[in-house]
Design a protein around this motif. Structure first.
Motif, short mmCIF file in Angstrom:
data_model
loop_
_atom_site.label_atom_id
_atom_site.label_comp_id
_atom_site.label_asym_id
_atom_site.label_seq_id
_atom_site.Cartn_x
_atom_site.Cartn_y
_atom_site.Cartn_z
N CYS A 1 -0.46 -3.61 -7.80
CA CYS A 1 -0.41 -3.57 -6.33
C CYS A 1 -1.75 -4.00 -5.74
O CYS A 1 -1.79 -4.83 -4.82
CB CYS A 1 -0.06 -2.16 -5.84
N GLU A 2 -2.83 -3.45 -6.27
CA GLU A 2 -4.16 -3.81 -5.76
C GLU A 2 -4.45 -5.29 -5.98
O GLU A 2 -4.99 -5.97 -5.11
CB GLU A 2 -5.24 -2.96 -6.43
N GLY A 3 -4.08 -5.80 -7.15
CA GLY A 3 -4.28 -7.21 -7.45
C GLY A 3 -3.47 -8.11 -6.52
O GLY A 3 -3.94 -9.16 -6.08
N THR A 4 -2.26 -7.68 -6.22
CA THR A 4 -1.40 -8.46 -5.32
C THR A 4 -1.98 -8.50 -3.92
O THR A 4 -2.03 -9.57 -3.28
CB THR A 4 0.03 -7.86 -5.29
N LEU B 1 2.19 3.84 -14.64
CA LEU B 1 1.88 4.01 -13.22
C LEU B 1 0.52 3.40 -12.88
O LEU B 1 0.37 2.75 -11.84
CB LEU B 1 1.91 5.50 -12.84
N ALA B 2 -0.45 3.60 -13.75
CA ALA B 2 -1.78 3.01 -13.52
C ALA B 2 -1.70 1.48 -13.51
O ALA B 2 -2.34 0.82 -12.68
CB ALA B 2 -2.76 3.49 -14.58
N GLU B 3 -0.89 0.92 -14.41
CA GLU B 3 -0.73 -0.54 -14.44
C GLU B 3 -0.09 -1.04 -13.16
O GLU B 3 -0.49 -2.06 -12.60
CB GLU B 3 0.10 -0.96 -15.65
N GLN C 1 0.84 -1.21 0.00
CA GLN C 1 0.00 0.00 0.00
C GLN C 1 0.87 1.26 0.00
O GLN C 1 0.53 2.25 -0.66
CB GLN C 1 -0.95 -0.01 1.20
N GLN C 2 2.00 1.21 0.71
CA GLN C 2 2.92 2.35 0.70
C GLN C 2 3.49 2.55 -0.71
O GLN C 2 3.60 3.69 -1.18
CB GLN C 2 4.07 2.14 1.69
N ALA C 3 3.85 1.46 -1.36
CA ALA C 3 4.38 1.55 -2.72
C ALA C 3 3.31 2.13 -3.65
O ALA C 3 3.60 2.99 -4.49
CB ALA C 3 4.81 0.18 -3.22
N ARG C 4 2.07 1.69 -3.46
CA ARG C 4 0.98 2.22 -4.28
C ARG C 4 0.81 3.71 -4.03
O ARG C 4 0.58 4.49 -4.95
CB ARG C 4 -0.32 1.50 -4.00
N GLY C 5 0.98 4.14 -2.80
CA GLY C 5 0.90 5.56 -2.46
C GLY C 5 2.00 6.36 -3.16
O GLY C 5 1.76 7.48 -3.63
N GLN D 1 5.57 10.86 -23.73
CA GLN D 1 6.21 10.24 -22.57
C GLN D 1 5.33 10.33 -21.32
O GLN D 1 5.25 9.37 -20.55
CB GLN D 1 7.59 10.88 -22.30
N PHE D 2 4.69 11.48 -21.11
CA PHE D 2 3.80 11.62 -19.95
C PHE D 2 2.63 10.63 -20.05
O PHE D 2 2.24 10.02 -19.06
CB PHE D 2 3.29 13.05 -19.81
N THR D 3 2.11 10.49 -21.24
CA THR D 3 1.00 9.55 -21.44
C THR D 3 1.46 8.13 -21.13
O THR D 3 0.77 7.37 -20.43
CB THR D 3 0.47 9.63 -22.89
N LYS D 4 2.64 7.76 -21.62
CA LYS D 4 3.18 6.43 -21.36
C LYS D 4 3.44 6.22 -19.87
O LYS D 4 3.08 5.18 -19.31
CB LYS D 4 4.47 6.22 -22.15
N MET D 5 4.05 7.21 -19.22
CA MET D 5 4.33 7.08 -17.80
C MET D 5 3.05 6.96 -16.98
O MET D 5 2.98 6.16 -16.04
CB MET D 5 5.18 8.25 -17.30
#
Length: 104
Positions: free
Chosen positions: A75-78, A68-70, A26-30, A60-64
């Protein structure tokens, strides 16, 4: 989770360790969420740029943001997977305990 075994070789899930692992995820997700917040203003600034530099930055911003969303979804799936596995082992433990009690 460390997947420790007790003296009889039975796998023991330490719930405190599980919660600590989940807290770390959760910290990593934050941190990922925080990174997205830093990207948003920069993306808006790059929209004001003209020419190839602005286009390249926007790409590049769109890709990043997508990356990040992935990672946030990962993280949520894990976390969800860890909770399901722990719940399944707890269910199995309850069933074994009930069967052992019946045999006594």
């Amino acid at each position: 989770m460390s997947g420790l075994r007790d003296s009889s070789g039975t796998i023991v899930i330490d719930e405190a360790e599980v919660e600590e692992d989940i807290r770390r995820i959760q910290q990593a997700r934050g941190k990922l969420d925080e990174a997205k917040q830093y990207l948003d203003p920069a993306a808006i600034d790059s929209e004001r740029m003209r020419g190839l530099t602005g286009d390249a930055l926007q790409e590049q911003f769109t890709k990043m943001n997508k990356d990040l969303a992935e990672w946030e979804n990962f993280c949520e799936g894990t976390i969800s997977y860890i909770r399901r596995v722990v719940a399944e082992y707890q269910r199995i433990d309850r069933e074994y305990a009930a069967k052992a009690k019946e045999l006594k």
